[in-house]
Design an enzyme around this catalytic site. Structure first.
Site, mmCIF file in Angstrom:
data_model
loop_
_atom_site.group_PDB
_atom_site.id
_atom_site.type_symbol
_atom_site.label_atom_id
_atom_site.label_comp_id
_atom_site.label_asym_id
_atom_site.label_seq_id
_atom_site.Cartn_x
_atom_site.Cartn_y
_atom_site.Cartn_z
ATOM 1 N N HIS A 41 37.515 44.388 38.626
ATOM 2 C CA HIS A 41 36.773 43.307 37.973
ATOM 3 C C HIS A 41 35.381 43.740 37.521
ATOM 4 O O HIS A 41 34.884 43.245 36.507
ATOM 5 C CB HIS A 41 36.708 42.095 38.903
ATOM 6 C CG HIS A 41 38.069 41.527 39.161
ATOM 7 N ND1 HIS A 41 38.654 41.553 40.400
ATOM 8 C CD2 HIS A 41 38.961 40.960 38.332
ATOM 9 C CE1 HIS A 41 39.853 41.007 40.315
ATOM 10 N NE2 HIS A 41 40.071 40.640 39.066
ATOM 11 N N HIS A 68 44.652 44.672 34.204
ATOM 12 C CA HIS A 68 45.400 44.784 35.458
ATOM 13 C C HIS A 68 46.482 43.718 35.542
ATOM 14 O O HIS A 68 46.478 42.750 34.787
ATOM 15 C CB HIS A 68 44.453 44.691 36.656
ATOM 16 C CG HIS A 68 43.672 43.420 36.726
ATOM 17 N ND1 HIS A 68 42.538 43.201 35.950
ATOM 18 C CD2 HIS A 68 43.841 42.294 37.454
ATOM 19 C CE1 HIS A 68 42.061 42.004 36.219
ATOM 20 N NE2 HIS A 68 42.836 41.422 37.129
ATOM 21 N N CYS A 104 46.856 31.749 41.843
ATOM 22 C CA CYS A 104 46.593 32.834 40.920
ATOM 23 C C CYS A 104 46.143 34.023 41.761
ATOM 24 O O CYS A 104 45.263 33.883 42.608
ATOM 25 C CB CYS A 104 45.545 32.462 39.889
ATOM 26 S SG CYS A 104 44.448 31.132 40.345
ATOM 27 N N HIS A 151 46.798 38.675 42.534
ATOM 28 C CA HIS A 151 47.151 40.009 42.063
ATOM 29 C C HIS A 151 48.203 40.594 42.993
ATOM 30 O O HIS A 151 48.024 40.553 44.217
ATOM 31 C CB HIS A 151 45.927 40.927 42.094
ATOM 32 C CG HIS A 151 44.781 40.400 41.311
ATOM 33 N ND1 HIS A 151 43.780 39.646 41.887
ATOM 34 C CD2 HIS A 151 44.484 40.484 39.999
ATOM 35 C CE1 HIS A 151 42.903 39.306 40.954
ATOM 36 N NE2 HIS A 151 43.307 39.794 39.796
ATOM 37 N N GLU A 209 48.225 30.965 50.583
ATOM 38 C CA GLU A 209 47.111 30.154 50.092
ATOM 39 C C GLU A 209 47.303 28.667 50.363
ATOM 40 O O GLU A 209 46.356 27.967 50.710
ATOM 41 C CB GLU A 209 46.906 30.354 48.590
ATOM 42 C CG GLU A 209 46.318 31.676 48.210
ATOM 43 C CD GLU A 209 45.973 31.771 46.739
ATOM 44 O OE1 GLU A 209 45.754 30.727 46.092
ATOM 45 O OE2 GLU A 209 45.914 32.910 46.230
ATOM 46 N N GLU A 229 37.798 39.341 34.192
ATOM 47 C CA GLU A 229 39.246 39.304 34.401
ATOM 48 C C GLU A 229 39.880 39.746 33.089
ATOM 49 O O GLU A 229 39.636 39.145 32.041
ATOM 50 C CB GLU A 229 39.729 37.884 34.735
ATOM 51 C CG GLU A 229 39.444 37.437 36.146
ATOM 52 C CD GLU A 229 40.355 38.042 37.204
ATOM 53 O OE1 GLU A 229 41.032 39.057 36.928
ATOM 54 O OE2 GLU A 229 40.368 37.512 38.315
ATOM 55 N N GLU A 231 43.583 40.408 32.383
ATOM 56 C CA GLU A 231 44.850 40.345 33.095
ATOM 57 C C GLU A 231 46.067 40.326 32.183
ATOM 58 O O GLU A 231 46.052 39.722 31.113
ATOM 59 C CB GLU A 231 44.893 39.097 33.977
ATOM 60 C CG GLU A 231 43.852 39.134 35.075
ATOM 61 C CD GLU A 231 43.991 38.031 36.082
ATOM 62 O OE1 GLU A 231 43.655 38.271 37.257
ATOM 63 O OE2 GLU A 231 44.427 36.917 35.723
#
Length: 171
Positions: A22, A28, A62, A64, A82, A108, A110
């Site tokens: 980031h 990514h 959300c 990774h 989460e 970000e 993404e």
């Protein structure tokens, strides 16, 4: 423990430390999950201790994937971690690429695999307080209205998804 996520560096996908990804704005891999019940979707308010966009509203999950982790496995794992939810089948909705400034010198960038889970009832999540401070169910139209009225209260990627990819999410 340092989390290594899949990012493109020197023209190839390789494991890179998440915060470094980031800071450098490296492209990514990411995963977004929308947990839905009929015309409503579950949104979460990010915990105040998050390193970027704290206190902002986002879609249900959300995240990774870890290096070597399949996107669907990541989606299912993180919804549990989460939100304390076990979801049934996940539906792959497509892939979205975006780039957004998330504040504090962080970017970000993404390539996001988007999934949805349809729940038969609007269950109450049991969120991890280090990740999520609040959750609520909201209709898609009401969510769009709230974003239009106060965009700063929502994470950039959710604003992008609703503005540019709503048919992907609700179709």
């Amino acid at each position: 423990m340092t989390q290594m996520i899949p990012a493109w560096r020197e023209g190839r996908l390789q494991p890179v430390e998440k915060l470094q990804v980031h800071r450098e704005g490296l492209r990514h891999l990411a995963v977004s999950v929308f947990v839905n019940h009929r015309e409503t979707t579950l949104i979460q308010r990010r915990a105040d201790g998050k390193y970027h966009t704290p206190g902002c509203w986002a879609n249900a999950c959300c995240t990774h994937p870890a290096w070597g982790e399949a996107p669907e496995d990541c989606a299912r794992r993180r919804v549990g971690e989460e939100l304390g939810l076990k979801v049934g089948p996940l539906r792959h909705r497509g892939q979205v690429t975006y780039r957004a400034d998330v504040g504090g010198g962080l970017i970000e960038h993404e390539v996001v695999e988007i999934f949805s889970a349809e729940l038969p009832e609007p269950v109450e999540p049991r969120p991890d307080p280090d990740e999520v401070s609040q959750t609520r169910w909201i209709t898609w139209d009401a969510l769009e209205g709230e974003i239009a009225a106060a965009p700063e209260r929502f994470v950039p990627w959710l604003r992008i998804y609703l503005a540019d990819h709503r048919a992907l999410l609700t179709g």
